[in-house]
Enzyme design. Structure first.
Site, PDB file in Angstrom:
ATOM      1  N   SER A 142       0.857  -1.178   0.000  1.00  0.00           N
ATOM      2  CA  SER A 142       0.000   0.000   0.000  1.00  0.00           C
ATOM      3  C   SER A 142       0.891   1.225   0.000  1.00  0.00           C
ATOM      4  O   SER A 142       2.070   1.140   0.366  1.00  0.00           O
ATOM      5  CB  SER A 142      -0.888  -0.002   1.256  1.00  0.00           C
ATOM      6  N   TYR A 155      -2.486  -1.496  10.339  1.00  0.00           N
ATOM      7  CA  TYR A 155      -2.404  -1.633   8.884  1.00  0.00           C
ATOM      8  C   TYR A 155      -1.059  -1.119   8.380  1.00  0.00           C
ATOM      9  O   TYR A 155      -0.382  -1.773   7.575  1.00  0.00           O
ATOM     10  CB  TYR A 155      -3.550  -0.857   8.244  1.00  0.00           C
TER      11      TYR A 155
END
Length: 260
Positions: A142, A155
């Site tokens: 990401s 995350y």
């Protein structure tokens, strides 16, 4: 380019993972897909992959938080297709909270699925790839694997370490015919993100199109979502022979997010 190759894509029953699976299938790869969801909908997608692209497609319901099930899935793919050439680690979940309020069970689940599952697929798939002297491992990280935002501690921690794991796997297998790279998307208009857009539009009493722009522009200079199909195309390239010397890198596809 991938005709005769086989691929496993985790978290591929919807969203980015399904787009990657479809892109690999369109290029000729047989597939093992994985993920949760409605059984009938998953079967429709699996059958559609075979019908649309003339490849073999199988499904595994392995729980990506359980190492034994993950290893069994990789071995099942090898048994079904005779080999596993391309591994795409895409499975992921999210929870948003400040560190002091972050539920321990949510932290553990995110680390297990967003990070540890990739370790377990890779460690199981590597011996076969090493034996055949060919393999492509692609970790879907990401923009948050390269930069941080508030309230996404688990995350971001998982994705940062996934980028580091990518580099280690690449270095260890640099002369085994195996590459390992990470793809780092920015905002992608998946069904989950669409829910965020709709909620923002309602809360701010603005149009859905306005809500899209305001959401994306908070992070990205380019006020456009990345299409899942674009990520699929990048995955296909990284799996190809043209990318044989591209390894250990994190490739941003984020509308300029981390360029700032």
């Amino acid at each position: 380019m991938l005709k005769g190759k086989t691929a496993l894509v985790t978290g591929s029953t919807s969203g980015i993972g399904l787009a990657i699976a479809r892109a690999l299938a369109a290029d000729g790869a047989d597939l093992m897909i994985n993920g949760f969801g409605d059984k009938a909908a998953i079967e429709k997608e699996r059958a559609g992959l075979e019908k649309d692209f003339g490849i073999k497609a199988r499904y595994s319901a392995a729980d990506m938080s359980k190492p034994a099930e993950i290893a069994d899935m990789v071995r099942a793919a090898e048994k079904e297709f005779g080999r596993l050439d391309v591994l795409v680690n895409n499975a992921g979940i999210q929870h948003v909270a400040n560190i002091e309020d972050f539920p321990i069970e949510k932290w553990d689940a995110i680390i297990a699925i967003n990070l540890s599952s990739s370790f377990h697929t890779i460690r199981t798939a590597l011996p076969g790839m090493q034996k055949r002297k060919w393999g492509r491992i692609i970790n879907i990280a990401s923009a948050h694997g390269l930069v941080a935002s508030a309230q996404k501690g688990a995350y971001i921690a998982a994705k940062h370490v996934l980028v580091g794991l990518t580099k280690t796997v690449a270095i260890e297998n640099a002369n085994n015919g195996i590459t390992c790279n990470a793809i780092c998307p920015g905002w992608v208009l998946t069904p989950l993100v669409q829910q965020q857009v709709d909620a923002r539009a309602k809360a701010q009493n603005i149009s859905v199109e306005q809500a899209k722009v305001t959401l994306v522009s908070e992070k990205q200079p380019m006020h456009e979502f990345t299409k899942p199909e674009n990520i699929g195309a990048l995955a296909v390239f990284l799996a190809s022979d043209a990318a044989a010397s591209m390894t250990g890198s994190a490739y941003s596809i984020d509308g300029g997010w981390v360029a700032q």
